[in-house]
Motif scaffolding. Structure first.
Motif, mmCIF file in Angstrom:
data_model
loop_
_atom_site.group_PDB
_atom_site.id
_atom_site.type_symbol
_atom_site.label_atom_id
_atom_site.label_comp_id
_atom_site.label_asym_id
_atom_site.label_seq_id
_atom_site.Cartn_x
_atom_site.Cartn_y
_atom_site.Cartn_z
ATOM 1 N N ILE A 25 -35.924 28.476 2.043
ATOM 2 C CA ILE A 25 -36.997 27.808 2.791
ATOM 3 C C ILE A 25 -36.624 27.714 4.265
ATOM 4 N N GLY A 26 -35.348 27.383 4.541
ATOM 5 C CA GLY A 26 -34.886 27.329 5.928
ATOM 6 C C GLY A 26 -35.004 28.673 6.618
ATOM 7 N N GLY A 27 -34.694 29.761 5.877
ATOM 8 C CA GLY A 27 -34.833 31.094 6.454
ATOM 9 C C GLY A 27 -36.268 31.427 6.790
ATOM 10 N N PHE A 28 -37.209 31.005 5.922
ATOM 11 C CA PHE A 28 -38.630 31.265 6.187
ATOM 12 C C PHE A 28 -39.118 30.460 7.385
ATOM 13 N N VAL A 29 -38.671 29.207 7.495
ATOM 14 C CA VAL A 29 -39.038 28.386 8.651
ATOM 15 C C VAL A 29 -38.518 29.019 9.939
ATOM 16 N N PHE A 30 -37.291 29.552 9.870
ATOM 17 C CA PHE A 30 -36.748 30.242 11.052
ATOM 18 C C PHE A 30 -37.635 31.430 11.427
ATOM 19 N N CYS A 31 -38.102 32.194 10.445
ATOM 20 C CA CYS A 31 -38.989 33.333 10.732
ATOM 21 C C CYS A 31 -40.261 32.867 11.430
ATOM 22 N N ILE A 32 -40.807 31.730 10.985
ATOM 23 C CA ILE A 32 -42.032 31.216 11.605
ATOM 24 C C ILE A 32 -41.777 30.848 13.063
ATOM 25 N N ILE A 33 -40.660 30.123 13.302
ATOM 26 C CA ILE A 33 -40.336 29.716 14.672
ATOM 27 C C ILE A 33 -40.093 30.936 15.545
ATOM 28 N N PHE A 34 -39.362 31.913 15.004
ATOM 29 C CA PHE A 34 -39.076 33.133 15.774
ATOM 30 C C PHE A 34 -40.366 33.890 16.081
ATOM 31 N N ALA A 35 -41.285 33.951 15.099
ATOM 32 C CA ALA A 35 -42.552 34.661 15.312
ATOM 33 C C ALA A 35 -43.386 33.969 16.382
ATOM 34 N N ILE A 36 -43.401 32.633 16.376
ATOM 35 C CA ILE A 36 -44.145 31.904 17.407
ATOM 36 C C ILE A 36 -43.591 32.236 18.794
ATOM 37 N N ALA A 37 -42.240 32.278 18.896
ATOM 38 C CA ALA A 37 -41.620 32.604 20.182
ATOM 39 C C ALA A 37 -41.974 34.014 20.629
ATOM 40 N N THR A 38 -41.966 34.964 19.701
ATOM 41 C CA THR A 38 -42.274 36.353 20.075
ATOM 42 C C THR A 38 -43.751 36.511 20.452
ATOM 43 N N VAL A 39 -44.637 35.761 19.787
ATOM 44 C CA VAL A 39 -46.055 35.808 20.170
ATOM 45 C C VAL A 39 -46.226 35.266 21.589
ATOM 46 N N PHE A 40 -45.526 34.174 21.888
ATOM 47 C CA PHE A 40 -45.600 33.616 23.239
ATOM 48 C C PHE A 40 -45.117 34.634 24.270
ATOM 49 N N LEU A 41 -43.977 35.285 23.992
ATOM 50 C CA LEU A 41 -43.442 36.272 24.932
ATOM 51 C C LEU A 41 -44.346 37.502 25.024
ATOM 52 N N GLY A 42 -44.918 37.909 23.888
ATOM 53 C CA GLY A 42 -45.836 39.045 23.923
ATOM 54 C C GLY A 42 -47.081 38.745 24.737
ATOM 55 N N ASN A 43 -47.626 37.533 24.573
ATOM 56 C CA ASN A 43 -48.802 37.151 25.369
ATOM 57 C C ASN A 43 -48.457 37.032 26.854
ATOM 58 N N TRP A 44 -47.246 36.569 27.129
ATOM 59 C CA TRP A 44 -46.807 36.489 28.532
ATOM 60 C C TRP A 44 -46.786 37.873 29.166
ATOM 61 N N GLN A 45 -46.275 38.857 28.435
ATOM 62 C CA GLN A 45 -46.270 40.223 28.956
ATOM 63 C C GLN A 45 -47.699 40.762 29.097
ATOM 64 N N MET A 46 -48.592 40.401 28.181
ATOM 65 C CA MET A 46 -49.979 40.842 28.297
ATOM 66 C C MET A 46 -50.641 40.219 29.525
ATOM 67 N N ASP A 47 -50.324 38.951 29.791
ATOM 68 C CA ASP A 47 -50.869 38.302 30.989
ATOM 69 C C ASP A 47 -50.383 39.001 32.253
ATOM 70 N N ARG A 48 -49.111 39.358 32.271
ATOM 71 C CA ARG A 48 -48.571 40.074 33.433
ATOM 72 C C ARG A 48 -49.260 41.430 33.593
ATOM 73 N N ARG A 49 -49.541 42.080 32.468
ATOM 74 C CA ARG A 49 -50.237 43.373 32.545
ATOM 75 C C ARG A 49 -51.641 43.186 33.111
ATOM 76 N N MET A 50 -52.338 42.138 32.662
ATOM 77 C CA MET A 50 -53.694 41.906 33.162
ATOM 78 C C MET A 50 -53.676 41.596 34.662
ATOM 79 N N ASP A 51 -52.674 40.827 35.104
ATOM 80 C CA ASP A 51 -52.556 40.563 36.548
ATOM 81 C C ASP A 51 -52.338 41.868 37.315
ATOM 82 N N LYS A 52 -51.505 42.744 36.737
ATOM 83 C CA LYS A 52 -51.245 44.025 37.394
ATOM 84 C C LYS A 52 -52.493 44.897 37.417
ATOM 85 N N LEU A 53 -53.251 44.888 36.326
ATOM 86 C CA LEU A 53 -54.486 45.673 36.290
ATOM 87 C C LEU A 53 -55.495 45.142 37.303
ATOM 88 N N ASP A 54 -55.558 43.819 37.442
ATOM 89 C CA ASP A 54 -56.454 43.252 38.453
ATOM 90 C C ASP A 54 -56.057 43.714 39.849
#
Length: 299
Positions: A25-54
């Motif tokens: 269960i602890g391993g699965f919770v870690f996966c959830i936390i890690f996935a949330i962090a990667t989604v945040f970082l992925g969206n951050w990179q997408m925001d930077r791309r949109m700023d660059k496209l603008d």
């Protein structure tokens, strides 16, 4: 005729009840936390791309279009909007050459140097700052060897509107500035200049005998932000894939342990119960092979 127990002919089903243990269960919770962090970082990179496209779209829309007159675009310098960046503007007036400044730490193509900043008084009486171009380091590296003078008297220039820069926490020698922060430059000059935007030189008429190097055309490359974003999203997904693969392997090992741990009456000897029989010597010599085998069968 061989009697075969029904359980020995079929494999038990995989059992995943161990996933309810604290470690899994602890391993699965870690996966959830890690996935949330990667989604945040992925969206951050997408925001930077949109700023660059603008920014790229602004360059495409404005950089090569026909210059507009200063009378039409004077508001750009006092009320700047990012969508007006790179807009070519034709301005008539004269340079205030005696107030020339140079901006420090302005690299170009990997070489350090300076940018030449000269106030320009328009025919309407407004004062704007003009970046006339780039100069390399001088012999002592603290200043350019020389600063080419701008045209004297009435001059027509074509400039591209650029936003002022933020202030930096470092000083500069006399006649120099650490950044093109228009409010700081206004205070240094001692008179009003437009403090929202300045002009990047595109052309001067009459053309001077010598002038700084013109700034290169801005790049229209969005960079690696999209690939970085996809990588972060993939990392988040892979954490669950790895967790699931490890769980499957654990279930397979548990099933094998159960199969090979069946009763001896089913024709199996448990791998966990096989013991090495230590032969016992006779008084007059070692045991025979038959005696060793009898000792193994009799436990």
């Amino acid at each position: 005729m061989t009697n075969e127990h029904p359980a020995s002919s079929t494999k038990p089903k995989l059992n995943f009840r161990f996933l309810l243990s604290g470690a899994w269960i602890g391993g699965f919770v870690f996966c959830i936390i890690f996935a949330i962090a990667t989604v945040f970082l992925g969206n951050w990179q997408m925001d930077r791309r949109m700023d660059k496209l603008d920014e790229i779209n602004t360059i495409v829309d404005n950089y090569d279009k026909q210059p507009v007159s200063y009378a039409e675009a004077s508001h750009v310098f006092s009320d700047f909007d990012e969508q007006q960046k790179w807009t070519p503007i034709t301005v008539r007036g004269e340079y205030l050459d005696e107030d020339t400044l140079v901006a420090r730490n302005r690299p170009r193509a990997g070489r350090p140097g300076f940018e030449v900043l000269v106030p320009f008084r328009t025919d309407s009486g407004d004062r704007i700052l003009v970046d006339r171009g780039w100069l390399p380091l001088g012999v002592d590296a603290s200043a350019p060897d020389s600063v080419p003078a701008p045209p004297e008297g009435q001059t027509e220039i074509i400039i591209r509107a650029m936003p002022g820069e933020v202030s930096v926490d470092r000083g500069a020698p006399e006649g120099q500035v650490a950044s093109i922060n228009l409010a700081s430059i206004r205070d240094q000059l001692g008179y009003d200049i437009a403090d929202e935007a300045y002009g990047l030189m595109a052309a001067e008429s009459p053309a001077p005998a010598e002038s700084p190097q013109q700034m290169p055309e801005p790049q229209r490359d969005e960079g690696p932000h999209l690939s970085y974003s996809m990588q972060w999203f993939t990392f988040g997904l892979m954490s669950f894939v790895v967790w699931g693969w490890l769980a499957y392997q654990k279930a397979v090992r548990n099933r094998e342990d159960e199969m090979y741990g069946e009763r001896e009456e089913d024709g199996f000897i448990s791998a966990h119960r096989v013991e090495r029989v230590k032969p016992v010597k006779r008084r007059k010599g070692q045991m025979t092979d038959e005696e060793i085998e009898d000792a193994m069968l009799n436990g």
